[in-house]
Design a protein around this motif. Structure first.
Motif, PDB file in Angstrom:
ATOM      1  N   PHE A  78     -64.406  -3.673  -4.141  1.00  0.00           N
ATOM      2  CA  PHE A  78     -66.100  -3.910  -2.594  1.00  0.00           C
ATOM      3  C   PHE A  78     -65.144  -4.346  -1.914  1.00  0.00           C
ATOM      4  N   ALA A  79     -64.760  -5.838  -2.485  1.00  0.00           N
ATOM      5  CA  ALA A  79     -64.138  -6.942  -2.032  1.00  0.00           C
ATOM      6  C   ALA A  79     -62.353  -6.504  -0.736  1.00  0.00           C
ATOM      7  N   ILE A  80     -62.101  -5.864  -1.090  1.00  0.00           N
ATOM      8  CA  ILE A  80     -60.671  -4.828  -0.403  1.00  0.00           C
ATOM      9  C   ILE A  80     -61.447  -4.117   0.204  1.00  0.00           C
ATOM     10  N   CYS A  81     -61.949  -3.333   0.360  1.00  0.00           N
ATOM     11  CA  CYS A  81     -62.557  -2.416   1.328  1.00  0.00           C
ATOM     12  C   CYS A  81     -62.672  -2.429   3.215  1.00  0.00           C
ATOM     13  N   GLY A  82     -61.700  -2.035   3.605  1.00  0.00           N
ATOM     14  CA  GLY A  82     -62.194  -2.275   5.001  1.00  0.00           C
ATOM     15  C   GLY A  82     -63.023  -1.637   5.257  1.00  0.00           C
ATOM     16  N   TYR A  83     -64.459  -0.576   4.054  1.00  0.00           N
ATOM     17  CA  TYR A  83     -65.526   0.106   5.170  1.00  0.00           C
ATOM     18  C   TYR A  83     -65.223   0.778   6.644  1.00  0.00           C
ATOM     19  N   CYS A  84     -64.674   2.010   6.248  1.00  0.00           N
ATOM     20  CA  CYS A  84     -63.868   2.053   7.006  1.00  0.00           C
ATOM     21  C   CYS A  84     -64.841   3.102   7.604  1.00  0.00           C
ATOM     22  N   TYR A 121     -69.905   0.115  10.470  1.00  0.00           N
ATOM     23  CA  TYR A 121     -69.000   0.408   8.998  1.00  0.00           C
ATOM     24  C   TYR A 121     -69.905   1.494   7.914  1.00  0.00           C
ATOM     25  N   GLY A 145     -55.716   3.311   3.236  1.00  0.00           N
ATOM     26  CA  GLY A 145     -55.906   2.618   3.680  1.00  0.00           C
ATOM     27  C   GLY A 145     -55.938   1.185   2.968  1.00  0.00           C
ATOM     28  N   ASN A 146     -56.597   0.336   2.313  1.00  0.00           N
ATOM     29  CA  ASN A 146     -56.315  -0.948   1.465  1.00  0.00           C
ATOM     30  C   ASN A 146     -55.673  -0.591   0.226  1.00  0.00           C
TER      31      ASN A 146
END
Ligand code: SF4
Ligand code: SF4
Ligand code: SF4
Ligand code: SF4
Lengths: 194, 440
Positions: A78-84, A121, A145-146
């Protein structure tokens, strides 16, 4: 008669001698192998894990595990997710519509849950009981994505085969043995977030 | 970074260095996510907290030590049952327990048979660290065998237990056949070691006929293989043990020199021949006629001839083996992949095979692969040389042992072949007498 007995005894002792000699040789041989291996051994066990940075999501993780469904599943950092809103790990490209209808989703088992956080988000969580480790979402997330979705061998399921049958066919050579006390190779950023 | 710091403080205090490193790390981890991420981490306005990445804990390695403990206990009980109690029923009950626990519950992994490969890998691959428990699994059965005979095979090995269950109509194999087939475990062991040492995989695990049964697994070929072995096993007792099991090579050797091995009869053999048919694995050697069947000088001459043959055979085997090793190297996946890629590159096709297109997608380069393949091929050449020599040597020694004539006054156990299953005990009339005497 006595003569024969004596000869028998002699024979026996020669055989005994040979036997003891052989025992000693075997014992020493075994000891040296044992010594050598002990010398390089560790008290902890080794377990299989895949390096997400090497994985190319070929799909074999889902099919080559001795377990079915596979012991490999998707993990979300989750820490590197962009919550796109338009998650390329969640939606098929190109998406027909941004709704959760099955034909728009990448995951064949609908294992990814999409929840609204705040505008614009969305949070994506993996239902591990549904995930089959096919890596489709991982590929999707990684290409647009990320790369916050990635595969890992789940150690509550993996039976730790002596030779992992996925490792044998992994084309990216992503599998390695890791110490059992830290059995995951999480994406570095995900680890940092703790 | 450490170097960078220490070069500014060449003889500076260690503490200062550490503090500096910590500060630097602190800055790095507090910094926003690196720019390489396409979508920055959102600044949430709501209370939303970013969840942690959850991964299930591994089964604690306590289990591994528990397994080792169970192994020791089982080996001890079986040895006691074979040597002291002489109880077939007891051995049978323990073997059922082993089948259920080591086989179905612990799913037959890791087993002493497979641990041969781990030990090999530990010797040849410096990158592999062998766990202590695996060494235990490899050595304990061998130690017990050197002391008490193959107690492991009698009642601990789940493979043995499974095969022992289906021995319903055992037939005697002609000696030449069982002797010849009995050489195969040596070939298998040697090949498995070669494959492990060259990093080409664990053959013993890959062609493990019963593990799929223990796991209710899905590799159909192996289920069929296991099923066939079990069907054969109805008539030809323990086919895997006698004609395949690579661990049996070591067990046979150690058992031959066992210090206390089980005996057919508790006292003196009366040569009644009753036990001979009771052994399902043909490990009982009948007593021989008093005189040698041929003149001594002829025997000695043949022995001499065979002794001369040893180095010739071994050398020939080694040379043949190195050639075969070259062919075998094509079973290595890297070698095959490179061959495929080369073929595609020379024909200029875009029609890549699955493996080759995955390879092209991955981060590995063709140079790396070529380097890898070159070492693998060289290893196979050397390994094949040794393997060929080893097999030829085994073959020669077998010839010699077959040609030697040894007088036996009693029915004797062939300690190497005997799996200590205890079936012969109750066939012996002397045993029955003993029991009666004890009961009175
Ligand atoms: S087999 Fe290897 S490359 Fe394929 S999905 Fe699994 S880890 Fe990734
Ligand atoms: S797409 Fe595949 S790997 Fe991703 S969550 Fe769904 S089943 Fe798991
Ligand atoms: S070790 Fe066995 S159970 Fe674990 S992932 Fe590999 S094949 Fe699956
Ligand atoms: S011979 Fe091999 S397979 Fe058979 S019982 Fe012994 S160790 Fe197990």
């Amino acid at each position: 008669m006595a003569e024969a007995d004596k000869e028998k005894n002699n024979n026996l002792s020669r055989r005994d001698f040979l036997r003891y000699g052989f025992r000693a040789i075997i014992g020493l041989g075994a000891l040296s192998v044992a010594g050598h291996t002990l010398f390089s051994s560790k008290s902890h066990d080794m377990v299989w894990q895949l390096d997400p940075d090497k994985c190319i999501q070929c799909g074999r993780c889902a099919t080559r595990c001795v377990l079915s469904p596979s012991a490999v599943k998707c993990v979300h950092a989750f820490a590197i997710c962009g919550y796109c809103d338009l998650c390329s790990g969640y939606f098929r490209q190109p998406p027909f519509a941004l709704d959760t209808a099955a034909e728009n989703r990448l995951c064949p088992t609908s294992a990814i849950k999409r929840t609204y956080v705040e505008d614009p988000y969305y949070e994506y969580t993996i239902d591990q009981s549904l995930c089959i480790g096919c890596g489709k979402c991982v590929k999707g997330c990684g290409s647009f994505g990320n790369g916050s979705l990635f595969l890992q061998v789940m150690h509550d399921r993996c039976v730790n085969c002596n030779e992992c049958s996925i490792a044998v066919t992994c084309p990216a050579k992503a599998y390695t043995r890791v110490p059992a006390h830290s059995p995951y190779l999480l994406k570095k950023a995900a680890e940092g977030s703790g | 970074m450490r170097n960078f710091v220490t070069c500014f403080f060449p003889r500076g205090s260690k503490l200062l260095t550490i503090v500096l490193i910590m500060i630097l790390f602190g800055v790095i981890s507090a910094a926003p996510l690196p720019a390489e991420y396409r979508f920055p981490r959102p600044e949430f306005k709501s209370e939303y907290e970013i969840p942690k990445t959850e991964v299930p804990a591994a089964t604690p390695s306590i289990y591994e030590y528990l397994d080792l403990f169970v192994l020791v206990v089982l080996l001890s009980i079986v040895s006691y049952l074979v040597l002291k109690r002489r109880s077939r029923l007891g051995i049978f009950i323990i073997s059922i327990f082993s089948l259920i626990y080591l086989g179905f519950l612990r799913r037959g992994c890791i087993c002493p048979i497979g641990s041969i490969q781990n030990v090999t890998l530990a010797i040849f691959d410096s990158g592999y660290i062998i766990p202590l428990t695996v060494i235990g699994f490899f050595l304990l059965p061998l130690i017990y065998t050197l002391l008490f005979g193959r107690s492991f095979c009698a009642g601990v090995c789940p493979f043995g237990a499974l095969q022992d269950l289906v021995i319903l109509r055992p037939v005697k194999l002609p000696a030449w056949l069982s002797q010849t087939l009995g050489l195969f475990p040596y070939v298998y062991l040697g090949t498995a070691v070669l494959f492990t040492a060259t990093g080409s995989g664990f053959l013993i695990c890959r062609f493990d006929p019963f593990v799929e049964i223990f796991r209710f697994g899905s590799r159909v070929e192996m289920l069929i293989f296991g099923g066939i072995l079990l069907i054969i096993g109805i008539f030809i007792a323990r086919p895997y043990c006698r004609f395949l099991c690579p661990y049996s090579v070591l067990l046979r050797l150690f058992s031959r020199f066992a210090i206390w091995h089980g005996t057919i009869t508790p006292a003196e053999c009366v040569n009644c021949k009753l036990c001979h048919d009771s052994c399902p694995v043909d490990a009982i050697l009948p007593s021989t006629p008093q005189a040698e069947p041929e003149s001594r000088s002829r025997g000695v001459k043949r022995l001499m001839l065979l002794l001369i043959l040893i180095p010739l055979l071994t050398g020939g085997g080694a040379v043949l083996g190195s050639q075969l090793g070259h062919v075998m190297s094509y079973l290595n996946s890297d070698v095959r992949l490179q061959t495929q890629i080369n073929r595609e590159n020379t024909t200029g096709t875009e029609n890549y095979s699955e493996d080759s297109s995955f390879f092209r997608e991955s981060r590995q380069t063709e140079e790396q692969l070529a380097e890898q393949v070159a070492t693998t091929k060289a290893d196979f050449y050397t390994g094949g040389f040794l393997l060929g020599g080893f097999i030829a040597l085994v073959f020669a020694l077998k010839l010699i042992s077959l040609s030697l004539w040894r007088k036996r006054d009693e029915y004797e156990i062939d300690k190497a072949q005997c799996v200590s299953c205890g079936r012969c005990f109750e066939y012996c009339p002397v045993e029955a007498q003993h029991k009666r005497a004890k009961d009175d």
